[in-house]
Design a protein around this motif. Sequence first.
Motif, PDB file in Angstrom:
ATOM      1  N   LEU A  14       0.824  -1.197   0.000  1.00  0.00           N
ATOM      2  CA  LEU A  14       0.000   0.000   0.000  1.00  0.00           C
ATOM      3  C   LEU A  14       0.865   1.257   0.000  1.00  0.00           C
ATOM      4  O   LEU A  14       0.586   2.209  -0.733  1.00  0.00           O
ATOM      5  N   VAL A  15       1.923   1.271   0.809  1.00  0.00           N
ATOM      6  CA  VAL A  15       2.848   2.415   0.807  1.00  0.00           C
ATOM      7  C   VAL A  15       3.414   2.634  -0.588  1.00  0.00           C
ATOM      8  O   VAL A  15       3.408   3.749  -1.113  1.00  0.00           O
ATOM      9  N   GLU A  16       3.890   1.566  -1.205  1.00  0.00           N
ATOM     10  CA  GLU A  16       4.486   1.674  -2.539  1.00  0.00           C
ATOM     11  C   GLU A  16       3.464   2.147  -3.580  1.00  0.00           C
ATOM     12  O   GLU A  16       3.779   2.968  -4.441  1.00  0.00           O
ATOM     13  N   ALA A  17       2.237   1.649  -3.480  1.00  0.00           N
ATOM     14  CA  ALA A  17       1.189   2.056  -4.423  1.00  0.00           C
ATOM     15  C   ALA A  17       0.827   3.531  -4.244  1.00  0.00           C
ATOM     16  O   ALA A  17       0.650   4.255  -5.221  1.00  0.00           O
ATOM     17  N   LEU A  18       0.712   3.961  -3.001  1.00  0.00           N
ATOM     18  CA  LEU A  18       0.396   5.369  -2.737  1.00  0.00           C
ATOM     19  C   LEU A  18       1.491   6.287  -3.272  1.00  0.00           C
ATOM     20  O   LEU A  18       1.205   7.303  -3.909  1.00  0.00           O
ATOM     21  N   LEU A  19       2.734   5.919  -3.031  1.00  0.00           N
ATOM     22  CA  LEU A  19       3.851   6.728  -3.521  1.00  0.00           C
ATOM     23  C   LEU A  19       3.872   6.769  -5.043  1.00  0.00           C
ATOM     24  O   LEU A  19       4.094   7.819  -5.647  1.00  0.00           O
TER      25      LEU A  19
ATOM     26  N   ALA B  76      15.008   5.789   1.985  1.00  0.00           N
ATOM     27  CA  ALA B  76      16.143   6.023   1.096  1.00  0.00           C
ATOM     28  C   ALA B  76      15.673   6.246  -0.347  1.00  0.00           C
ATOM     29  O   ALA B  76      16.218   7.086  -1.058  1.00  0.00           O
ATOM     30  N   ALA B  77      14.666   5.511  -0.754  1.00  0.00           N
ATOM     31  CA  ALA B  77      14.179   5.606  -2.133  1.00  0.00           C
ATOM     32  C   ALA B  77      13.290   6.828  -2.374  1.00  0.00           C
ATOM     33  O   ALA B  77      13.264   7.367  -3.475  1.00  0.00           O
ATOM     34  N   HIS B  78      12.551   7.269  -1.340  1.00  0.00           N
ATOM     35  CA  HIS B  78      11.547   8.312  -1.549  1.00  0.00           C
ATOM     36  C   HIS B  78      11.772   9.557  -0.703  1.00  0.00           C
ATOM     37  O   HIS B  78      10.962  10.485  -0.753  1.00  0.00           O
ATOM     38  N   GLY B  79      12.828   9.568   0.077  1.00  0.00           N
ATOM     39  CA  GLY B  79      13.181  10.754   0.859  1.00  0.00           C
ATOM     40  C   GLY B  79      12.117  11.158   1.859  1.00  0.00           C
ATOM     41  O   GLY B  79      11.493  10.318   2.510  1.00  0.00           O
ATOM     42  N   ALA B  80      11.891  12.461   1.935  1.00  0.00           N
ATOM     43  CA  ALA B  80      10.983  13.021   2.939  1.00  0.00           C
ATOM     44  C   ALA B  80       9.519  12.673   2.696  1.00  0.00           C
ATOM     45  O   ALA B  80       8.668  12.970   3.538  1.00  0.00           O
ATOM     46  N   ARG B  81       9.211  12.030   1.570  1.00  0.00           N
ATOM     47  CA  ARG B  81       7.826  11.616   1.315  1.00  0.00           C
ATOM     48  C   ARG B  81       7.416  10.475   2.231  1.00  0.00           C
ATOM     49  O   ARG B  81       6.226  10.233   2.426  1.00  0.00           O
ATOM     50  N   VAL B  82       8.395   9.748   2.799  1.00  0.00           N
ATOM     51  CA  VAL B  82       8.108   8.647   3.722  1.00  0.00           C
ATOM     52  C   VAL B  82       8.623   9.033   5.105  1.00  0.00           C
ATOM     53  O   VAL B  82       9.802   9.328   5.277  1.00  0.00           O
ATOM     54  N   VAL B  83       7.716   9.017   6.071  1.00  0.00           N
ATOM     55  CA  VAL B  83       8.072   9.339   7.447  1.00  0.00           C
ATOM     56  C   VAL B  83       7.861   8.084   8.283  1.00  0.00           C
ATOM     57  O   VAL B  83       6.721   7.651   8.493  1.00  0.00           O
ATOM     58  N   PRO B  84       8.954   7.458   8.752  1.00  0.00           N
ATOM     59  CA  PRO B  84       8.800   6.248   9.562  1.00  0.00           C
ATOM     60  C   PRO B  84       8.281   6.590  10.963  1.00  0.00           C
ATOM     61  O   PRO B  84       8.709   7.563  11.572  1.00  0.00           O
TER      62      PRO B  84
ATOM     63  N   VAL C 257      11.650   0.219   7.538  1.00  0.00           N
ATOM     64  CA  VAL C 257      11.216   0.933   6.334  1.00  0.00           C
ATOM     65  C   VAL C 257      12.309   1.882   5.837  1.00  0.00           C
ATOM     66  O   VAL C 257      12.052   2.764   5.021  1.00  0.00           O
ATOM     67  N   ARG C 258      13.511   1.653   6.310  1.00  0.00           N
ATOM     68  CA  ARG C 258      14.652   2.498   5.940  1.00  0.00           C
ATOM     69  C   ARG C 258      14.843   2.564   4.424  1.00  0.00           C
ATOM     70  O   ARG C 258      15.155   3.617   3.871  1.00  0.00           O
ATOM     71  N   ASP C 259      14.650   1.433   3.735  1.00  0.00           N
ATOM     72  CA  ASP C 259      14.831   1.417   2.278  1.00  0.00           C
ATOM     73  C   ASP C 259      13.786   2.280   1.567  1.00  0.00           C
ATOM     74  O   ASP C 259      14.074   2.899   0.543  1.00  0.00           O
TER      75      ASP C 259
ATOM     76  N   ALA D 115       4.704   5.959   7.531  1.00  0.00           N
ATOM     77  CA  ALA D 115       4.864   4.506   7.452  1.00  0.00           C
ATOM     78  C   ALA D 115       5.083   3.948   8.856  1.00  0.00           C
ATOM     79  O   ALA D 115       6.186   4.016   9.400  1.00  0.00           O
ATOM     80  N   ALA D 116       4.027   3.397   9.436  1.00  0.00           N
ATOM     81  CA  ALA D 116       4.085   2.906  10.813  1.00  0.00           C
ATOM     82  C   ALA D 116       4.447   1.425  10.851  1.00  0.00           C
ATOM     83  O   ALA D 116       3.941   0.627  10.067  1.00  0.00           O
ATOM     84  N   ALA D 117       5.360   1.093  11.787  1.00  0.00           N
ATOM     85  CA  ALA D 117       5.791  -0.292  11.991  1.00  0.00           C
ATOM     86  C   ALA D 117       6.345  -0.408  13.410  1.00  0.00           C
ATOM     87  O   ALA D 117       6.708   0.600  14.024  1.00  0.00           O
ATOM     88  N   ARG D 118       6.415  -1.637  13.908  1.00  0.00           N
ATOM     89  CA  ARG D 118       7.006  -1.835  15.238  1.00  0.00           C
ATOM     90  C   ARG D 118       8.437  -1.324  15.287  1.00  0.00           C
ATOM     91  O   ARG D 118       8.876  -0.760  16.262  1.00  0.00           O
TER      92      ARG D 118
END
Length: 87
Positions: free
Chosen positions: A44-49, A71-79, A66-68, A58-61
Amino acid sequence: NFLVDHDSPGFLIDRSIINPMSSLLPSSTVALVTGSNRGIGRALVEALLARGVTKVYAAARNPDSVRDLVAAHGARVVPLRLDVTDA
């Protein structure tokens, strides 16, 4: 915008039912996705981007998982750290 269902001749399937994200998203869309480190959440994250969402939280334990994506999408992904398990 319909598909022909070859398994059931004579039936049409609305593409938006199959892929509800097929419509254009506003350029200022922000999303929160849980379980973003694997499986459906990650897809879903990849599809939205790919569809131009401005920012995905991007929420996870373990946010390092989700570091990769960062790295691939910069500030568009906030872990984000999110653990809803019973500890």
